[in-house]
Design an enzyme around this catalytic site. Structure first.
Site, short mmCIF file in Angstrom:
data_model
loop_
_atom_site.label_atom_id
_atom_site.label_comp_id
_atom_site.label_asym_id
_atom_site.label_seq_id
_atom_site.Cartn_x
_atom_site.Cartn_y
_atom_site.Cartn_z
N ASP A 43 -15.27 -8.81 -3.40
CA ASP A 43 -14.40 -8.14 -2.44
C ASP A 43 -13.38 -9.16 -1.94
O ASP A 43 -13.66 -10.36 -1.92
CB ASP A 43 -15.18 -7.63 -1.22
CG ASP A 43 -15.43 -8.72 -0.20
OD1 ASP A 43 -16.30 -9.57 -0.45
OD2 ASP A 43 -14.72 -8.76 0.83
N CYS B 92 4.78 1.08 -10.82
CA CYS B 92 5.49 0.55 -11.99
C CYS B 92 6.15 1.67 -12.80
O CYS B 92 7.14 1.43 -13.47
CB CYS B 92 4.54 -0.27 -12.86
SG CYS B 92 4.13 -1.85 -12.09
N CYS C 288 2.18 -1.91 -17.03
CA CYS C 288 1.26 -1.43 -16.00
C CYS C 288 1.44 0.08 -15.81
O CYS C 288 2.55 0.56 -15.61
CB CYS C 288 1.51 -2.15 -14.68
SG CYS C 288 0.52 -1.50 -13.32
N CYS D 27 0.50 1.96 -13.34
CA CYS D 27 0.38 2.45 -11.95
C CYS D 27 1.64 3.22 -11.54
O CYS D 27 2.70 3.07 -12.14
CB CYS D 27 0.10 1.30 -10.97
SG CYS D 27 1.55 0.40 -10.44
N ASP E 174 -19.93 -5.04 5.70
CA ASP E 174 -20.43 -6.39 5.98
C ASP E 174 -21.28 -6.30 7.25
O ASP E 174 -21.43 -5.24 7.84
CB ASP E 174 -19.26 -7.37 6.12
CG ASP E 174 -18.39 -7.07 7.33
OD1 ASP E 174 -18.65 -6.07 8.03
OD2 ASP E 174 -17.46 -7.84 7.58
N HIS F 47 0.16 -1.16 -6.61
CA HIS F 47 0.21 -1.98 -7.82
C HIS F 47 -0.87 -3.07 -7.80
O HIS F 47 -1.56 -3.29 -8.79
CB HIS F 47 1.57 -2.63 -8.01
CG HIS F 47 1.53 -3.65 -9.11
ND1 HIS F 47 1.58 -3.31 -10.44
CD2 HIS F 47 1.33 -5.00 -9.08
CE1 HIS F 47 1.43 -4.40 -11.17
NE2 HIS F 47 1.27 -5.43 -10.37
#
Lengths: 428, 396
Positions: free
Chosen positions: B273, B316, B311, B313, B98, B341
């Protein structure tokens, strides 16, 4: 658990393997080694996927009940033990009452109860209560509950009580252990306390050995209450303790040692046949922002101290790895400058990277120790490590002295300033 | 596209026939990013305790750094010596920074805004810093992100004074010219102008049209997601995307709530974002298809399900809600686990949108998504209205 001695060194040092665990059948742990300290069931600062980036093999985990007691309800609901509940089912757990490296208040004893200090305060625990929880936690290795959170400076009366209480607690633990189906795959370890007073300690060991046929090993404790002062035992004094206890414990028992001991003391303990260490030390370094970087090659001279304080501004533009040539992920990918920045900005990745390095490097210290024991060169290696640590300690002492000098300069300045003010006031 | 095209090549390969959603590839110097994309925020050169390797495993292709923070610590001197933020943090994929201007809003008490720039008082020491458009670009050139932002004159979104908003919008256009002029690395970094105008259609239209004439590789939509009502928010997004041309990526700043992502993709946004996935993780809050779970609640004490059943990930796969309940807000590991997650959740949502745009099933995906996340049937009016505007009629 099977304990097989593979190489015995010239002294009492030895290389052995621990295997035959109930849950992780293929696991084989080589000793001397350190168990990774867990907190709330997880290896401190590391998720299971990051841990897998540090160690590809099953590791020994040190699981103090004091920092994992809040898992009890969940572990019970799942019914598969603390390792599985904490996502670490591929590793070997070694459970104990308290992390002896944590500073706890003294006192607070009752006849058959031992205090357990958690983040939410004190809980009085009986041997039965302890074994109830252990039947839920189902560790692979279980250190009996003991009154062992005492320093070597404790007087006769306190030490007598600690030994007496610990013997009685052990009797209950053994009794419960023998009658427990949940703990049939678990190995029980007797805890030596009263270490500071020879006769009391011997009494304790004798009592433990009465149960020898049911025990897989002993754990040496009763030396520290977690305070820095209690950890600062002169190495000669330590050596004397290690030596005498080593002589009274049969060599077919696995020898554990509790406490956040520095590399010099660990080397001495290995020399006297200690096998498994409580791995608090690298975690303590990590939490302070320090990185361990021992030189394992006795033919090479290292120009840096064996511990770096990465909080220091001097690393701000140091784009080298913590330890050049180190194969850990942190050293392969990251720099001192980056870790300094993370510490400076209080970012959590600082402790993740430092854990990765410190755990890997601490483990390497044991890998090299085993190699040297096997090839009969442990003595040289031991001295090489001890020397580096002593150099570090001396340097820190000098720096602290310089620090004190600076302090006194500041104080003088302050006084001068206030003199000026007084003068000003007077002249006004 | 103009002379700076090699710092960013954008190719749209699928467009939704009903809505304005599109799927594309954005080729940046460090990585080729699949759009629509969500970019997690790593403020100080790190993603809240996660390793760069973990971010790669989570399929993050581009992440954010904050110029204001990085300019202070580690500072440009260090970044220059090491050769930029990519090297400093060991991240080989794309980065976006930014301008540092957003801190004008968050640190307003410390700031004074003039035509020259923004005067800050450093919160670290008491020194005064003048952040000019030139200075912002100088720092961003040093950080070396693939996409950098112009310095804009930021006014709180809910601010009402027309004259001040007008001034800020026009100044943003003037500052854009100064930024483009000061840009030293146009072949490696693309400056995105920021469409301003807050909630005023006329000013926003003017701002977007001004920027459209500039030789830039993409656009950001700013001045939103600052506490305004959602009924005022979506028409401004819609207005901005309707003006900005189709061949360049559109980045909506500071948006990350799942429903906002879905609606705004339908309105034609390509990049987002937000600190949401990592910030909520620190409070023990997990993102799921059925809304957020506060894992601190006692009801999870013996809940042996993972955060989300399907999920993939690592959190999980390895941990239960019950375990997370025990350690949230106590152990650092809990924060890492929920961050993993939550980022995975955002990444999967974006991936699902891309796939559905490509397959031509995006409108149906949006309907299913809305029905699942508002399983109680209470769909907010703004969701219905905004989706209606691009041809998705939820009641049908």
């Amino acid at each position: 658990m099977r304990f097989v001695i593979k190489h015995a060194g010239y002294g009492s040092e030895r290389v052995s393997t621990l295997s035959g665990f109930g849950k992780v059948k293929t696991a084989s742990i080589e000793t001397p080694t350190a168990a990774l300290l867990t907190q709330g069931g997880s290896v401190v600062h590391l998720t299971v996927d990051v841990l897998a980036k540090v160690f590809s093999n099953p590791q020994l985990l040190w699981v103090p009940l004091s920092n994992s007691a809040r898992l009890e309800a969940g572990v019970r609901a799942q019914g598969e033990g603390v390792a599985k509940f904490s996502g670490l089912q591929n590793h070997i757990t070694c459970a104990t009452l308290q992390n002896v490296s944590e500073i706890t208040p003294s006192g607070h004893f009752e006849t058959n109860l031992v205090p357990m200090w958690t983040k939410n305060g004190k809980k009085m625990i009986s041997a039965d209560k302890y074994m109830d929880i252990m039947e839920i936690y189902k560790p692979d290795i279980l250190l009996a509950i003991a009154d062992d959170h005492i320093t070597l400076k404790e007087g006769n009366k306190r030490v007598s009580k600690a030994v007496e209480r610990s013997c009685s607690l052990l009797d209950t633990c053994v009794n419960r252990y023998l009658n427990s189906t949940q703990l049939k795959d678990c190995s029980l370890i007797g805890v030596i306390t009263g270490t500071g007073i020879k006769e009391k300690c011997e009494h304790c060991i004798k009592h433990i050995l009465k149960h020898k046929e049911h025990l897989s090993g002993v754990a040496l404790s009763g030396m520290t209450d977690g305070s820095e002062e209690s950890l600062r035992i002169p190495i000669d004094k330590f050596e004397e303790i290690l030596k005498r206890i080593c002589e009274s414990v049969p060599s077919d028992l696995v020898k554990f040692i509790e406490g956040c001991w520095s590399p010099d003391i660990i080397m001495k303990a290995i020399q006297y046949g200690w096998d498994v260490f409580d791995g608090s030390y690298p975690t303590k370094l990590t939490n302070a922002g320090y990185a361990l970087k021992l030189n394992f090659d006795s033919h090479r001279i290292s120009d840096e101290l064996c511990i770096l304080d990465l909080n220091n501004d001097r690393y701000k533009e140091d784009f080298r790895a913590v330890l050049e040539g180190c194969e850990c992920l942190a050293c392969r990918k990251h720099t001192r400058a980056y870790i300094q920045h993370l510490l400076n900005t209080k970012e959590m990745l600082s402790t993740v990277l430092l854990s990765i390095h410190n755990l890997h490097h601490f483990d390497q210290m044991f890998v090299h120790a085993r190699r040297h024991i096997a090839s009969g060169t442990f003595e040289v290696y031991k001295e090489h490590i001890i020397k580096q640590y002593e150099t570090y300690k001396q340097q820190v002492l000098i720096e602290n002295d310089i620090g004190k000098d600076c302090e006194s300069v500041k104080t003088t300045k302050k006084i001068r300033v206030s003199d000026d003010i007084t003068e000003n006031v007077v002249s006004a | 596209m103009g002379s700076k095209s090699h710092a960013l090549l954008f190719h749209v390969h699928a467009e939704c026939k009903t809505t304005r959603a599109r799927a594309g590839l954005m080729k940046l110097p460090h990585y080729t990013v699949k759009t629509p994309v969500f970019m997690p925020v790593g403020t100080q050169g790190t993603m809240k305790g996660l390793l760069p390797e973990q971010l790669e495993e989570l399929d993050c292709e581009i992440i954010l750094g904050n110029t204001y923070h990085l300019g202070n610590r580690p500072g440009t001197k260090v970044l220059e010596k090491v050769g930029g933020l990519h090297k400093f943090m060991s991240w080989n994929r794309a980065l976006l920074t930014d301008s540092g201007g957003f801190q004008m809003v968050s640190l307003l008490k410390l700031a004074e805004i003039t035509e020259e720039g923004v005067k800050f008082k450093s919160p670290y020491d008491d020194s005064e810093i003048m952040l000019t458009p030139e200075k912002s670009i100088e720092i961003q050139n040093c950080i070396g992100a693939d996409i950098i932002m112009q310095l804009d004159d930021v006014v709180q979104t809910t601010f009402q004074n027309y004259d001040r908003i007008k001034e800020a919008t026009e100044r943003t256009s003037r500052w854009l010219d100064r930024c483009l002029k000061a840009h030293k690395r146009p072949s490696e970094q693309s400056i995105f102008p920021i469409v301003q105008g807050l909630l005023n259609s006329e000013l926003r239209e003017k701002s977007a049209n001004d920027h459209l004439t500039k030789d830039v590789n993409g656009f950001a939509i700013g001045g939103l997601s600052g506490g305004e009502s959602k009924d005022l928010f979506w028409p401004m997004v819609s207005l901005s995307t309707s003006i900005l041309d189709k061949n360049r990526p559109r980045y909506l700043m500071g948006v990350g709530l799942a429903i906002d992502l879905v609606v705004c993709v339908a309105l034609g946004v390509d990049m987002f974002d937000c600190v949401l996935p990592t910030r909520t993780a620190r409070f023990g809050c997990a993102l799921t298809k059925r809304g957020q779970l506060n894992l601190k609640q006692k009801k999870y004490e013996a809940d042996l399900n993972p955060i989300e059943n399907d999920c993939p990930c690592s959190t999980c796969k390895n941990y239960t809600r019950a375990y997370l309940h025990c350690i949230v807000t106590v152990e650092t590991v809990a924060c890492h686990l929920i961050s993993v997650h939550n980022i995975a959740y955002q990444m999967h949502l974006m991936q699902a949108m891309r796939e559905n745009i490509e397959k031509g099933t995006f409108p149906q995906f949006v309907k299913n998504f809305v029905n699942e996340i508002y399983s109680d049937g209470n769909i907010p009016t703004w969701v219905t209205d905004s989706l209606n505007s691009v041809g998705i009629h939820l009641s049908e």
